[in-house]
Design a protein around this motif. Structure first.
Motif, mmCIF file in Angstrom:
data_model
loop_
_atom_site.group_PDB
_atom_site.id
_atom_site.type_symbol
_atom_site.label_atom_id
_atom_site.label_comp_id
_atom_site.label_asym_id
_atom_site.label_seq_id
_atom_site.Cartn_x
_atom_site.Cartn_y
_atom_site.Cartn_z
ATOM 1 N N MET A 86 -32.511 5.529 -5.937
ATOM 2 C CA MET A 86 -33.688 5.137 -5.352
ATOM 3 C C MET A 86 -34.113 4.980 -4.403
ATOM 4 O O MET A 86 -35.623 4.285 -3.672
ATOM 5 C CB MET A 86 -34.375 4.403 -7.017
ATOM 6 N N ALA A 87 -33.490 4.955 -3.382
ATOM 7 C CA ALA A 87 -33.750 3.867 -1.677
ATOM 8 C C ALA A 87 -34.031 4.600 -1.015
ATOM 9 O O ALA A 87 -35.267 4.421 -0.173
ATOM 10 C CB ALA A 87 -32.213 4.169 -1.560
ATOM 11 N N GLY A 88 -34.523 6.175 -1.780
ATOM 12 C CA GLY A 88 -35.574 6.705 -0.768
ATOM 13 C C GLY A 88 -37.497 7.082 -1.689
ATOM 14 O O GLY A 88 -38.167 7.565 -0.428
ATOM 15 N N ASP A 89 -37.236 6.042 -2.097
ATOM 16 C CA ASP A 89 -38.924 6.603 -2.940
ATOM 17 C C ASP A 89 -39.330 6.010 -2.180
ATOM 18 O O ASP A 89 -39.525 4.149 -2.128
ATOM 19 C CB ASP A 89 -38.437 5.079 -4.659
ATOM 20 N N PRO A 90 -40.851 6.152 -1.667
ATOM 21 C CA PRO A 90 -42.023 5.343 -1.316
ATOM 22 C C PRO A 90 -42.396 4.148 -1.855
ATOM 23 O O PRO A 90 -42.593 3.794 -3.052
ATOM 24 C CB PRO A 90 -42.467 6.211 -0.959
ATOM 25 N N GLY A 91 -42.439 3.038 -0.827
ATOM 26 C CA GLY A 91 -43.451 2.337 -1.711
ATOM 27 C C GLY A 91 -42.800 0.397 -1.980
ATOM 28 O O GLY A 91 -43.136 -0.285 -2.353
ATOM 29 N N ILE A 92 -41.063 1.171 -2.761
ATOM 30 C CA ILE A 92 -40.583 -0.323 -3.668
ATOM 31 C C ILE A 92 -39.156 -0.022 -2.367
ATOM 32 O O ILE A 92 -38.228 1.056 -1.724
ATOM 33 C CB ILE A 92 -39.915 -0.052 -4.485
ATOM 34 N N GLU A 93 -38.742 -1.259 -2.994
ATOM 35 C CA GLU A 93 -37.750 -1.898 -2.070
ATOM 36 C C GLU A 93 -36.538 -2.209 -4.013
ATOM 37 O O GLU A 93 -37.197 -2.436 -4.525
ATOM 38 C CB GLU A 93 -36.867 -3.041 -1.669
ATOM 39 N N VAL A 94 -35.947 -1.422 -4.363
ATOM 40 C CA VAL A 94 -34.742 -1.975 -5.590
ATOM 41 C C VAL A 94 -33.476 -2.370 -5.234
ATOM 42 O O VAL A 94 -33.228 -1.688 -4.661
ATOM 43 C CB VAL A 94 -34.751 -0.395 -6.019
ATOM 44 N N ARG A 95 -32.901 -3.578 -5.860
ATOM 45 C CA ARG A 95 -31.978 -3.638 -5.854
ATOM 46 C C ARG A 95 -31.383 -4.433 -7.994
ATOM 47 O O ARG A 95 -32.054 -4.727 -8.827
ATOM 48 C CB ARG A 95 -32.195 -5.081 -5.634
ATOM 49 N N SER A 96 -30.249 -3.886 -8.133
ATOM 50 C CA SER A 96 -29.915 -3.740 -9.698
ATOM 51 C C SER A 96 -29.175 -5.584 -9.563
ATOM 52 O O SER A 96 -28.667 -5.680 -8.957
ATOM 53 C CB SER A 96 -28.909 -2.546 -9.557
#
Length: 365
Positions: A86-96
């Motif tokens: 999901m690193a390239g998803d625009p507009g969001i920063e994801v951390r698990s």
């Protein structure tokens, strides 16, 4: 414009990280009211008694695995892989983040870590494809309590189930097909091969009370078999890991192994409710059931690996996460349906259970 910070909290069972952790892990498990459904004043001592009686065999099982469960390492790898997907998803920063139910890191630790990261939104993502009050339901209750203790109050979406999501079904079918081809190549042409889709069992009383788990397991198998597209495939759904004397849902995996021996057919066992290797796949399936199959004269015993961080499986998890985050619901499934069981929403299983109860109430004693 700053990116939205999304914390994805992965729910899983957990497992002991060393031999000394086995007893407290079992105590946590068997004193959970979602697992041991007895009056509250009985549960603490009865749960500890059960844990004490099961400690020695559990330690023997974990000794086969080097003294510890591999589940945390595998879940951490799944979390890193999901972040990368999901690193390239625009507009969001994801951390698990990981919230294990019965051993560390547990919900309290995970809630504090999430609060420290200060996300804009939280997605609760159970690594149990099928909803059960004993797994996802219990993890949700533990998470809610942990958030109250930590003072964590952030908009939250809960993905309750994803039992027959297309990507998950296809990724699983690909693993089954590869294992089938390997098994078929190792067997004589005249030896038949049967697929046993094995899930963790539940007491019948829990299912009869409205838990949708068995129905959802059957939906998973139906979706996987459809993706396999192998007409005439000999297969059955069965259930393993019975731990109490009460009546459990069936047929049992042990009974199906015995039936296969009678039918002189080889078997390919697919763990259908576990998405990571752990003691119930690496010991119960790979050691205990294999030994039983060999004693019974099964002409071939093979196993489908768990998904772990299979790329197609991780891609399915990423699709599920995106859909849940975009659903606009605080509680959702892969199909946008509301959560099972019925007191939280609706599904075919919950409706059928409610209808049976209404009929039972109307019928005279």
């Amino acid at each position: 414009m700053p990116k939205r910070r999304i914390a994805i909290v992965l729910f899983n069972l957990g497992g002991p990280d060393r031999s000394e952790s086995v007893r407290p892990f079992l105590v946590n498990l068997f004193t959970d009211p979602a697992i041991l459904r007895v009056p509250g004043f009985i549960r603490p001592w009865l749960g500890r008694l059960i844990a004490w009686r099961r400690t020695k065999p559990a330690m023997e099982n974990y000794a086969i695995l080097g003294g510890r469960s591999p589940l945390l390492d595998l879940t951490e790898e799944q979390g890193r892989s999901l972040e990368a997907a999901m690193a390239g998803d625009p507009g969001i920063e994801v951390r698990s983040f990981i919230a294990m139910r019965y051993w560390h890191p547990m919900s309290d630790e995970a809630a504090r870590a999430v609060k420290d990261w200060a996300p804009d939104e939280v997605l609760l993502f159970p690594l149990y494809p099928q909803f059960s009050t004993t797994t996802t339901g219990s993890s949700m209750a533990a998470w809610d309590e942990a958030c109250r203790k930590a003072g964590l109050s952030v908009p939250t979406t809960t993905l309750c189930c994803w039992h027959s999501h297309g990507g998950f079904a296809m990724a699983t079918a690909q693993l089954v097909r590869r294992a089938w081809q390997e098994a078929r190549a190792a067997l004589p042409e005249d030896v038949p091969l049967r697929v046993l889709f094995s899930a963790h069992g539940l007491p019948e009383s829990i299912v009869n009370a409205g838990d949708p788990y068995q129905w959802q397991v059957e939906q998973t198998v139906a979706a996987v078999v459809e993706k396999l597209d192998m007409p005439g495939l000999d297969h059955i759904v069965c259930y393993q890991s019975r731990v109490t004397p009460q009546k459990w849902i069936g047929p049992s995996t042990e009974d199906e192994i015995e039936r296969a021996a009678h039918d002189k057919t080889a078997i390919l066992i697919c763990p259908i409710a576990f998405v990571s290797e752990h003691s119930e796949t690496l010991v119960e399936l790979d050691v205990e059931y294999r030994e039983e199959a060999e004693k019974l004269g099964i002409p071939g015993y093979f196993r489908v690996p768990a998904q772990n961080s299979d790329p197609d499986f991780i891609a399915a998890l990423a699709d599920l996460a995106r859909a849940a985050l975009g659903s606009g619901r605080s509680l959702c499934s892969f199909a946008g349906a509301r959560q099972c069981p019925k007191q939280h929403g609706d599904c075919p299983h919950a409706r059928a259970t409610a209808e049976r109860r209404q009929v039972a109430v109307k019928e005279p004693a």
